[in-house]
Motif scaffolding. Sequence first.
Motif, PDB file in Angstrom:
ATOM      1  N   PRO A 107       0.832  -1.214   0.000  1.00 18.89           N
ATOM      2  CA  PRO A 107       0.000   0.000   0.000  1.00 18.89           C
ATOM      3  C   PRO A 107       0.863   1.260   0.000  1.00 18.89           C
ATOM      4  O   PRO A 107       1.822   1.368   0.760  1.00 18.89           O
ATOM      5  N   SER A 112      -1.749   2.399  -8.193  1.00 20.86           N
ATOM      6  CA  SER A 112      -2.857   3.113  -8.817  1.00 20.86           C
ATOM      7  C   SER A 112      -2.388   4.379  -9.510  1.00 20.86           C
ATOM      8  O   SER A 112      -2.918   4.758 -10.563  1.00 20.86           O
ATOM      9  N   THR A 132     -12.586   1.018 -11.108  1.00 26.26           N
ATOM     10  CA  THR A 132     -12.099   1.179  -9.747  1.00 26.26           C
ATOM     11  C   THR A 132     -13.078   0.526  -8.778  1.00 26.26           C
ATOM     12  O   THR A 132     -14.274   0.789  -8.811  1.00 26.26           O
ATOM     13  N   GLU A 134     -11.994   0.178  -5.351  1.00 24.51           N
ATOM     14  CA  GLU A 134     -11.573   0.614  -4.023  1.00 24.51           C
ATOM     15  C   GLU A 134     -11.873   2.086  -3.764  1.00 24.51           C
ATOM     16  O   GLU A 134     -12.042   2.497  -2.628  1.00 24.51           O
ATOM     17  N   GLU A 135     -11.912   2.897  -4.822  1.00 23.57           N
ATOM     18  CA  GLU A 135     -12.137   4.323  -4.674  1.00 23.57           C
ATOM     19  C   GLU A 135     -13.374   4.744  -5.454  1.00 23.57           C
ATOM     20  O   GLU A 135     -13.777   4.070  -6.414  1.00 23.57           O
ATOM     21  N   THR A 160     -17.743  -3.440  -8.756  1.00 21.22           N
ATOM     22  CA  THR A 160     -17.016  -4.621  -8.263  1.00 21.22           C
ATOM     23  C   THR A 160     -17.591  -5.924  -8.789  1.00 21.22           C
ATOM     24  O   THR A 160     -17.016  -6.983  -8.527  1.00 21.22           O
ATOM     25  N   ASP A 180      -8.784  -2.153 -10.763  1.00 22.41           N
ATOM     26  CA  ASP A 180      -8.136  -1.719  -9.526  1.00 22.41           C
ATOM     27  C   ASP A 180      -9.113  -1.912  -8.355  1.00 22.41           C
ATOM     28  O   ASP A 180      -9.973  -1.080  -8.117  1.00 22.41           O
ATOM     29  N   SER A 181      -8.994  -3.007  -7.610  1.00 21.26           N
ATOM     30  CA  SER A 181      -8.017  -4.067  -7.730  1.00 21.26           C
ATOM     31  C   SER A 181      -8.758  -5.405  -7.822  1.00 21.26           C
ATOM     32  O   SER A 181      -9.961  -5.480  -7.598  1.00 21.26           O
ATOM     33  N   GLN A 183      -8.648  -7.878  -5.828  1.00 24.42           N
ATOM     34  CA  GLN A 183      -9.128  -8.374  -4.531  1.00 24.42           C
ATOM     35  C   GLN A 183     -10.502  -7.832  -4.164  1.00 24.42           C
ATOM     36  O   GLN A 183     -11.134  -8.348  -3.243  1.00 24.42           O
ATOM     37  N   THR A 184     -10.984  -6.801  -4.856  1.00 26.06           N
ATOM     38  CA  THR A 184     -12.309  -6.250  -4.551  1.00 26.06           C
ATOM     39  C   THR A 184     -13.385  -6.775  -5.487  1.00 26.06           C
ATOM     40  O   THR A 184     -14.567  -6.475  -5.289  1.00 26.06           O
ATOM     41  N   HIS A 223      -2.864  -6.878  -4.420  1.00 25.24           N
ATOM     42  CA  HIS A 223      -2.264  -6.562  -3.129  1.00 25.24           C
ATOM     43  C   HIS A 223      -1.206  -7.603  -2.783  1.00 25.24           C
ATOM     44  O   HIS A 223      -1.195  -8.717  -3.321  1.00 25.24           O
TER      45      HIS A 223
END
Length: 460
Positions: A107, A112, A132, A134-135, A160, A180-181, A183-184, A223
């Motif tokens: 992190p 990004s 995106t 995460e954001e 997502t 991005d990313s 994992q989400t 990540h």
Amino acid sequence: MAKAKSAFVCTECGAEYRKWQGQCGSCQEWNTLTEVRLAPARPGAGSTASAPSGRGGYSGALSREVVDLASVDLSEVPRLSSTFGEFDRVLGGGLVPGSAVLLGGHPGAGKSTLLLQTACKLAQQRRILYVTGEESLSQVAMRAHRLQLPTQGLKMLAETSIETILAVAEREKPEILVIDSIQTMHLEDISSAPGGVAQVRESAAALTRFAKQSNTVLLLVGHVTKDGSLAGPKVLEHMIDASLLLEGGADSRFRTLRGQKNRFGAVNELGVFAMLEQGLKEVKNPSAIFLSRNEEQAPGSLVMVVWEGTRPILVEVQALVDESALGNPRRVAVGLDPNRLAMLLAVLNRHGGLFTGDQDVFLNVVGGVKVLETSADLAVLLAVVSSLQNRALPKELVVFGEVGLSGEIRPVPSGQERIAEAAKHGFARAIVPRANAPKQAPAGMEVIPVDKLSDALEAL
């Protein structure tokens, strides 16, 4: 209602088991099995119809036709420039249509930021879809405004759900798809939470399948765990075509992008970036950064030439040898393999006549570079000798070479290019393996070939 089935999947290698067990039988790791729920089989899911090849260029789609290897087209794979020369170098020349690239890092490393800069610049000529998870869109827009990036033409999506993303991608038909990313992301028919083994594996598989079928460049952000390895199932690294790792501490102004896997270029290639207020800026001459030395030469400091991917880089290694107050002296190596340091100290004692068994030995590679090859052996030993005897080495000296257990100095690959790189930066003397010594040394440089460790010590 059919009973939901579950399986136990190893987070290291991706092997599946019907029951839980303490050790994975495939990779022999302990306590790595996690339970995942399996989705019910869907009609037609097992079909293997050939997918369309999409736009011209590289086609990663599967085919049922059997062809002779000699008849396969060997034309050059067209590549798309990322607008960053260092990024293209690590990728092997640029982005390949139909390829999946995974960008990992801690992190705050700048994953990004790097992809947003790339997407904004490429969006002026190509179709880009930036997803995106995460954001929010406003957060991404504020970052792009802070970095003074051109935002016109970049298609954004805050989502997502893999099903929704693929539907939008089918409609927009982007040339480059940024996630991005990973994992989400999640699939609706898998009941586990996002970031789990099943979700990451199946989401990456669905996105990679779309990229191969439509010849879209897929850029995934991943990540990493505490030890620096990629979070999620190990099988994820086998799905993608290139795995890149962006490294750099929060207190460091520089970031290194290293290629760990690349099906379209050299592995272990290194790109260097500087983190500025306007984002990441590529460093075209990394040797000049890693050689920012003091005017007064100190004992234990020496410059070596390491080979990173397809180019030589000059870095400084520092050694500190001090009398130990402990019964078991410390051996600390930052940027190098500590086990190899212990082995080299044993060679120095046996074939160099210098005993360090009662000394603490600390080693550091300046600039945060991680040296993974054996060409640093000779430089490490000479730096240790310099600190042990408290005598500074000449500032214009550069050293490289592999040291064997019998004290011999073995040659290393690309020796001529290493010497030429050192001469370009103004070094006047070089201690190298005899097999790497050129027939004619570069102008203004004295090349000293050595066969054994004792010869190198005498040359000092």
